[in-house]
Design a protein around this motif. Sequence first.
Motif, PDB file in Angstrom:
ATOM      1  N   GLN A  18      13.246   5.846   6.232  1.00  0.00           N
ATOM      2  CA  GLN A  18      14.052   5.917   7.208  1.00  0.00           C
ATOM      3  C   GLN A  18      14.385   3.646   7.593  1.00  0.00           C
ATOM      4  O   GLN A  18      13.245   3.026   8.536  1.00  0.00           O
ATOM      5  CB  GLN A  18      13.978   5.964   8.646  1.00  0.00           C
ATOM      6  N   GLY A  19      13.446   3.406   6.273  1.00  0.00           N
ATOM      7  CA  GLY A  19      13.340   2.090   6.196  1.00  0.00           C
ATOM      8  C   GLY A  19      11.678   2.036   7.100  1.00  0.00           C
ATOM      9  O   GLY A  19      11.479   0.747   6.889  1.00  0.00           O
ATOM     10  N   LYS A  20      10.851   2.853   6.697  1.00  0.00           N
ATOM     11  CA  LYS A  20       9.588   3.259   6.891  1.00  0.00           C
ATOM     12  C   LYS A  20       8.370   2.252   6.045  1.00  0.00           C
ATOM     13  O   LYS A  20       8.497   2.357   5.175  1.00  0.00           O
ATOM     14  CB  LYS A  20       8.906   4.610   7.717  1.00  0.00           C
ATOM     15  N   LYS A  21       7.088   1.577   6.793  1.00  0.00           N
ATOM     16  CA  LYS A  21       6.364   1.045   5.990  1.00  0.00           C
ATOM     17  C   LYS A  21       5.741   2.233   4.868  1.00  0.00           C
ATOM     18  O   LYS A  21       5.267   2.590   5.596  1.00  0.00           O
ATOM     19  CB  LYS A  21       5.679   0.428   6.567  1.00  0.00           C
ATOM     20  N   ILE A  22       5.086   1.372   3.883  1.00  0.00           N
ATOM     21  CA  ILE A  22       4.687   3.007   2.670  1.00  0.00           C
ATOM     22  C   ILE A  22       3.480   2.076   2.902  1.00  0.00           C
ATOM     23  O   ILE A  22       3.414   0.954   2.147  1.00  0.00           O
ATOM     24  CB  ILE A  22       5.560   3.432   1.270  1.00  0.00           C
ATOM     25  N   SER A  23       2.477   3.064   3.205  1.00  0.00           N
ATOM     26  CA  SER A  23       1.556   2.899   1.507  1.00  0.00           C
ATOM     27  C   SER A  23       0.549   3.736   1.599  1.00  0.00           C
ATOM     28  O   SER A  23       1.188   4.966   1.002  1.00  0.00           O
ATOM     29  CB  SER A  23       0.163   2.948   3.183  1.00  0.00           C
ATOM     30  N   ILE A  24      -0.531   3.395   0.019  1.00  0.00           N
ATOM     31  CA  ILE A  24      -0.751   3.962  -0.727  1.00  0.00           C
ATOM     32  C   ILE A  24      -1.822   4.574  -0.913  1.00  0.00           C
ATOM     33  O   ILE A  24      -3.135   3.336  -0.432  1.00  0.00           O
ATOM     34  CB  ILE A  24      -0.539   3.795  -1.920  1.00  0.00           C
ATOM     35  N   LEU A  25      -2.867   5.346  -0.973  1.00  0.00           N
ATOM     36  CA  LEU A  25      -4.027   5.426  -1.224  1.00  0.00           C
ATOM     37  C   LEU A  25      -4.269   6.489  -2.252  1.00  0.00           C
ATOM     38  O   LEU A  25      -3.581   7.331  -2.945  1.00  0.00           O
ATOM     39  CB  LEU A  25      -4.562   6.165  -0.266  1.00  0.00           C
ATOM     40  N   GLN A  26      -5.317   5.819  -3.007  1.00  0.00           N
ATOM     41  CA  GLN A  26      -5.533   6.821  -4.379  1.00  0.00           C
ATOM     42  C   GLN A  26      -7.182   7.939  -3.574  1.00  0.00           C
ATOM     43  O   GLN A  26      -8.257   7.216  -2.904  1.00  0.00           O
ATOM     44  CB  GLN A  26      -6.640   6.296  -4.903  1.00  0.00           C
ATOM     45  N   LEU A  27      -7.336   9.004  -3.641  1.00  0.00           N
ATOM     46  CA  LEU A  27      -8.232   9.900  -3.081  1.00  0.00           C
ATOM     47  C   LEU A  27      -8.860  10.074  -4.370  1.00  0.00           C
ATOM     48  O   LEU A  27      -8.663  10.566  -5.067  1.00  0.00           O
ATOM     49  CB  LEU A  27      -7.582  11.279  -2.414  1.00  0.00           C
ATOM     50  N   ASN A  28     -10.347   9.756  -4.315  1.00  0.00           N
ATOM     51  CA  ASN A  28     -11.390  10.112  -5.771  1.00  0.00           C
ATOM     52  C   ASN A  28     -12.230  11.474  -5.012  1.00  0.00           C
ATOM     53  O   ASN A  28     -13.154  11.136  -4.823  1.00  0.00           O
ATOM     54  CB  ASN A  28     -11.966   9.194  -5.707  1.00  0.00           C
ATOM     55  N   GLY A  29     -12.161  12.660  -4.235  1.00  0.00           N
ATOM     56  CA  GLY A  29     -12.377  13.272  -3.682  1.00  0.00           C
ATOM     57  C   GLY A  29     -12.839  13.850  -1.727  1.00  0.00           C
ATOM     58  O   GLY A  29     -13.774  14.141  -2.079  1.00  0.00           O
ATOM     59  N   GLU A  30     -12.105  12.866  -1.423  1.00  0.00           N
ATOM     60  CA  GLU A  30     -12.104  12.079  -0.481  1.00  0.00           C
ATOM     61  C   GLU A  30     -11.418  13.081   0.115  1.00  0.00           C
ATOM     62  O   GLU A  30      -9.856  13.159  -0.341  1.00  0.00           O
ATOM     63  CB  GLU A  30     -12.037  10.636   0.058  1.00  0.00           C
ATOM     64  N   SER A  31     -10.859  13.136   1.845  1.00  0.00           N
ATOM     65  CA  SER A  31     -10.025  13.954   2.479  1.00  0.00           C
ATOM     66  C   SER A  31      -9.521  13.553   3.389  1.00  0.00           C
ATOM     67  O   SER A  31      -9.848  12.121   3.824  1.00  0.00           O
ATOM     68  CB  SER A  31     -10.474  15.379   2.716  1.00  0.00           C
ATOM     69  N   ILE A  32      -7.760  13.425   4.048  1.00  0.00           N
ATOM     70  CA  ILE A  32      -7.231  12.491   4.985  1.00  0.00           C
ATOM     71  C   ILE A  32      -6.168  13.653   5.217  1.00  0.00           C
ATOM     72  O   ILE A  32      -5.685  14.450   4.915  1.00  0.00           O
ATOM     73  CB  ILE A  32      -6.135  11.183   3.985  1.00  0.00           C
ATOM     74  N   CYS A  33      -5.393  13.429   6.727  1.00  0.00           N
ATOM     75  CA  CYS A  33      -4.518  13.819   7.456  1.00  0.00           C
ATOM     76  C   CYS A  33      -4.015  13.393   7.290  1.00  0.00           C
ATOM     77  O   CYS A  33      -4.379  12.257   8.241  1.00  0.00           O
ATOM     78  CB  CYS A  33      -5.767  15.223   8.826  1.00  0.00           C
ATOM     79  N   VAL A  34      -2.771  13.629   7.638  1.00  0.00           N
ATOM     80  CA  VAL A  34      -1.681  12.716   7.126  1.00  0.00           C
ATOM     81  C   VAL A  34      -0.845  13.710   8.465  1.00  0.00           C
ATOM     82  O   VAL A  34      -0.265  14.618   8.226  1.00  0.00           O
ATOM     83  CB  VAL A  34      -0.538  12.217   6.063  1.00  0.00           C
ATOM     84  N   ASN A  35       0.176  13.142   9.627  1.00  0.00           N
ATOM     85  CA  ASN A  35       1.039  13.659  10.531  1.00  0.00           C
ATOM     86  C   ASN A  35       2.303  14.200   9.140  1.00  0.00           C
ATOM     87  O   ASN A  35       2.807  13.409   8.557  1.00  0.00           O
ATOM     88  CB  ASN A  35       1.691  12.739  10.742  1.00  0.00           C
ATOM     89  N   GLY A  36       2.510  15.392   9.412  1.00  0.00           N
ATOM     90  CA  GLY A  36       3.583  15.778   8.880  1.00  0.00           C
ATOM     91  C   GLY A  36       4.710  15.009   8.713  1.00  0.00           C
ATOM     92  O   GLY A  36       5.252  14.833   7.355  1.00  0.00           O
ATOM     93  N   ASN A  37       5.677  14.482   9.616  1.00  0.00           N
ATOM     94  CA  ASN A  37       6.653  13.439   9.617  1.00  0.00           C
ATOM     95  C   ASN A  37       6.309  12.263   8.441  1.00  0.00           C
ATOM     96  O   ASN A  37       7.245  11.582   8.158  1.00  0.00           O
ATOM     97  CB  ASN A  37       7.183  13.320  11.272  1.00  0.00           C
ATOM     98  N   ASP A  38       5.634  12.335   8.427  1.00  0.00           N
ATOM     99  CA  ASP A  38       4.782  10.510   7.986  1.00  0.00           C
ATOM    100  C   ASP A  38       4.507  10.154   6.419  1.00  0.00           C
ATOM    101  O   ASP A  38       4.270   9.709   5.668  1.00  0.00           O
ATOM    102  CB  ASP A  38       3.634   9.730   8.280  1.00  0.00           C
ATOM    103  N   LEU A  39       4.031  11.828   5.431  1.00  0.00           N
ATOM    104  CA  LEU A  39       3.954  12.606   4.235  1.00  0.00           C
ATOM    105  C   LEU A  39       5.240  12.112   3.159  1.00  0.00           C
ATOM    106  O   LEU A  39       6.514  12.907   4.086  1.00  0.00           O
ATOM    107  CB  LEU A  39       3.410  13.863   4.342  1.00  0.00           C
TER     108      LEU A  39
END
Length: 231
Positions: free
Chosen positions: A94-115
Amino acid sequence: MEKYQIYQFVEKTKQQDKGQGLFELETERILEINLEEQIWAKMGTMVSYRGQIKFEREGILEHGLGKLFKKALTGEGASLMKATGSGKLYVADQGKKISILQLNGESICVNGNDLLAFEPGIQWDIKMMRRIAGLLAGGLFNVRLEGKGMVAFTSHYEPLTLIVEPGNPVYTDPNATVAWSGDLQPEFVTDVSLKSFFGRGSGESVQMKFEGRGFVVVQPYEEVYFGNKES
């Protein structure tokens, strides 16, 4: 007239290999995946591809009974597609802005609609926000991702990251909350006195409270989920 010639448009907008690896931001709103084996992406986000790529909808038992039960129970959860093969895959949401993260053993929670997409080596699990399911129409859910690999998520416009420190909690509108560090456990609090000021939906007095040490990502937009209509 030299302006607006077709060749100028093509030259300005054509795809370019930037050598960034598996995930490459072709533009701020289109993700190029240089596929060699397999990737998971949100259903309905593929806009183009080239090469030998096979697409499959997430199987009913693809990720085990536990995740299936959660998705059935909530009636939510963005469906995933599995892309397998080799080539270039372009995804956008939907034309939303994209961010990329490289996980190196870390954890992150993402809103299900934004993954948007993640590597298959990433461990993930759906986390339901039961306490607000009855307060926000449709409720909300998030996906916890951890391990080693890349994750791409989206936001409406530019995201803002707020640092959470002990003794200095951060409060956010659930509809504007995109992601947060995996070691944070948000609480849901209600404040009737803020009903006219905090949020725009049916759960406008509900806030997410983040305490501890970490970060939370918000967007300058209040997303309306699954029938949660603005008042």
